[in-house]
Scaffold this active site. Structure first.
Site, mmCIF file in Angstrom:
data_model
loop_
_atom_site.group_PDB
_atom_site.id
_atom_site.type_symbol
_atom_site.label_atom_id
_atom_site.label_comp_id
_atom_site.label_asym_id
_atom_site.label_seq_id
_atom_site.Cartn_x
_atom_site.Cartn_y
_atom_site.Cartn_z
ATOM 1 N N LYS A 202 0.854 -1.189 0.000
ATOM 2 C CA LYS A 202 0.000 0.000 0.000
ATOM 3 C C LYS A 202 0.888 1.236 0.000
ATOM 4 O O LYS A 202 1.652 1.465 0.939
ATOM 5 C CB LYS A 202 -0.920 -0.003 1.215
ATOM 6 C CG LYS A 202 -1.793 1.239 1.293
ATOM 7 C CD LYS A 202 -2.829 1.144 2.389
ATOM 8 C CE LYS A 202 -3.632 2.424 2.455
ATOM 9 N NZ LYS A 202 -4.664 2.368 3.498
ATOM 10 N N LYS A 254 -2.060 -1.580 -3.888
ATOM 11 C CA LYS A 254 -2.930 -0.409 -3.831
ATOM 12 C C LYS A 254 -2.110 0.873 -3.849
ATOM 13 O O LYS A 254 -1.153 0.946 -3.085
ATOM 14 C CB LYS A 254 -3.749 -0.493 -2.549
ATOM 15 C CG LYS A 254 -4.607 0.698 -2.242
ATOM 16 C CD LYS A 254 -5.234 0.546 -0.884
ATOM 17 C CE LYS A 254 -6.024 1.787 -0.563
ATOM 18 N NZ LYS A 254 -6.638 1.716 0.736
HETATM 19 C C1 PBG Z 1 -7.285 3.222 5.321
HETATM 20 C C2 PBG Z 1 -7.703 3.220 3.901
HETATM 21 C C3 PBG Z 1 -7.559 4.246 2.961
HETATM 22 C C4 PBG Z 1 -8.132 3.791 1.793
HETATM 23 C C5 PBG Z 1 -8.616 2.516 2.033
HETATM 24 N N1 PBG Z 1 -8.327 2.177 3.330
HETATM 25 C C6 PBG Z 1 -7.030 5.613 3.135
HETATM 26 C C7 PBG Z 1 -5.598 5.861 3.339
HETATM 27 O O1 PBG Z 1 -4.797 4.965 3.538
HETATM 28 O O2 PBG Z 1 -5.231 7.043 3.348
HETATM 29 C C8 PBG Z 1 -8.196 4.556 0.510
HETATM 30 C C9 PBG Z 1 -9.144 4.016 -0.495
HETATM 31 C C10 PBG Z 1 -9.428 4.941 -1.610
HETATM 32 O O3 PBG Z 1 -8.771 5.976 -1.796
HETATM 33 O O4 PBG Z 1 -10.356 4.621 -2.364
HETATM 34 N N2 PBG Z 1 -8.370 2.900 6.179
#
Ligand code: PBG
Length: 334
Positions: A202, A254
């Site tokens: 991520k 991601k």
């Molecule tokens: C964290 C989380 C995020 C997203 C999914 N889970 C936000 C982040 O890490 O800042 C982002 C998903 C998206 O942008 O569609 N709970």
């Protein structure tokens, strides 16, 4: 490959592209509704669904509006839903996250009761939606994200989510050791069947911008001390391997579109399913360009999804899941 005595054949790769029937027959990647997962937001304390302005077509659901939306998702034949909670009150430790009556846990029970047989009900396991500082973990005295104290909170969240019936816990906080910590506590409390999705690779991405509106994040600053640097592919591959070792049932890359190289490398190495999250900014960029008439919306949607599958994703989290399922059924050309 010319024969030693015959004439060299003319090379004409266009032969197999000449008709829709040909193209359909030789397509090397196909989209299937079953491989799509719909992320859904459920907000506490509202009577009407609230549109998310930076994500046209996406809303924060009420517990009531969630139900028909879940029925639509099941009818569309998608694979599952990923639930995010938007609590009315936030605090430093994200108390709403492991409260059995917290919005995410209540919504999970609603979803399980409504469509738990048809869809894999999944929950975001992270503190950022619930903390007043907006970080994915709790902070130490210096204001830094405290890895091991955050794991304690994740353990507690995991029990609350599994008790509510979540089939797949999406660990998106990027704390070291989070998969092992959650697996241990689940097993120790009889939740052997609750599966873990490790958000392994991520990245600290600008493309999460619209999501911050979706969950009304109060984050000031950024997540660069725990999410990955966009410059680093090898680190993403390593994170995926660590999550697999710690017991992840599925690993995630991601965002998706700007990280197809990472996705392809993780897919080549992973012994467990590899999913990709087409995040809020990926959605909003295509919606915005299409709203201007600059690109063909449906073609761009399907092309983005087929590209993520082609790079190696076994399934995709996408805000277009239900619509894309319909487009796939209708056989729109990507
Ligand atoms: C964290 C989380 C995020 C997203 C999914 N889970 C936000 C982040 O890490 O800042 C982002 C998903 C998206 O942008 O569609 N709970």
């Amino acid at each position: 490959m010319s024969s030693p005595d015959g004439p060299v054949p003319e090379i004409r790769p266009r032969r197999v592209r000449g008709s829709a029937a040909w193209r359909r027959l030789v397509a090397q990647t196909r989209l299937n509704p079953a491989e799509l997962v719909l992320p859904m937001f459920v907000r506490e304390g509202v009577n009407e669904p609230v549109p998310i302005s930076s994500m046209p077509g996406v809303v924060q659901h009420t517990l009531d509006s969630l139900k028909p939306a879940l029925e639509d998702a099941a009818a569309a034949g998608i694979g599952g839903v990923m639930l995010f909670g938007v609590p009315a009150h936030k605090d430093a430790i994200g108390s709403g996250a492991d409260d059995p009556d917290g919005i995410l846990n209540v919504a999970t029970r609603v979803a399980v009761a409504e469509v738990g047989d048809a869809l894999v009900i999944q929950t975001d396991l992270c503190l950022d939606e619930f903390t007043d500082h907006g970080h994915c973990g709790v902070l130490d005295r210096q204001g830094r994200v405290d890895n091991d104290a955050s794991l304690e909170r994740y353990r507690s969240m995991a029990l609350a989510q599994a008790s509510s019936g979540s089939a797949l816990l999406g660990l998106s906080g990027m704390m070291d050791g989070q998969v092992r910590a959650v697996r241990d506590v689940l097993d120790a409390h009889g939740h052997q069947d609750a599966a873990i999705l490790g958000y392994a690779a991520k990245y600290a991405s600008a493309l999460y911008g619209p999501f911050r509106e979706a969950v009304q994040s109060s984050l000031a600053g950024d997540r660069r001390t725990y999410q990955l640097d966009p410059a680093n592919a090898r680190e993403g591959v390593r994170e995926a391997a660590i999550d697999v070792d710690e017991g992840a049932d599925v690993v995630m890359v991601k965002p998706a579109s700007l990280y197809l190289d990472v996705l392809s490398r993780v897919a080549a190495a992973s012994p467990v399913p590899v999913w990709a999250y087409q995040v809020s900014g990926e959605y909003s960029m295509i919606e915005a360009a299409a709203a201007h008439g600059w690109i063909d919306r449906e073609r761009a949607v399907l092309e983005s999804l087929v590209s993520i599958r082609r790079a190696g994703a076994d399934a995709i989290l996408t805000y277009w899941a239900v619509e894309a399922a319909r487009l796939i059924r209708e056989g729109s050309p990507a």
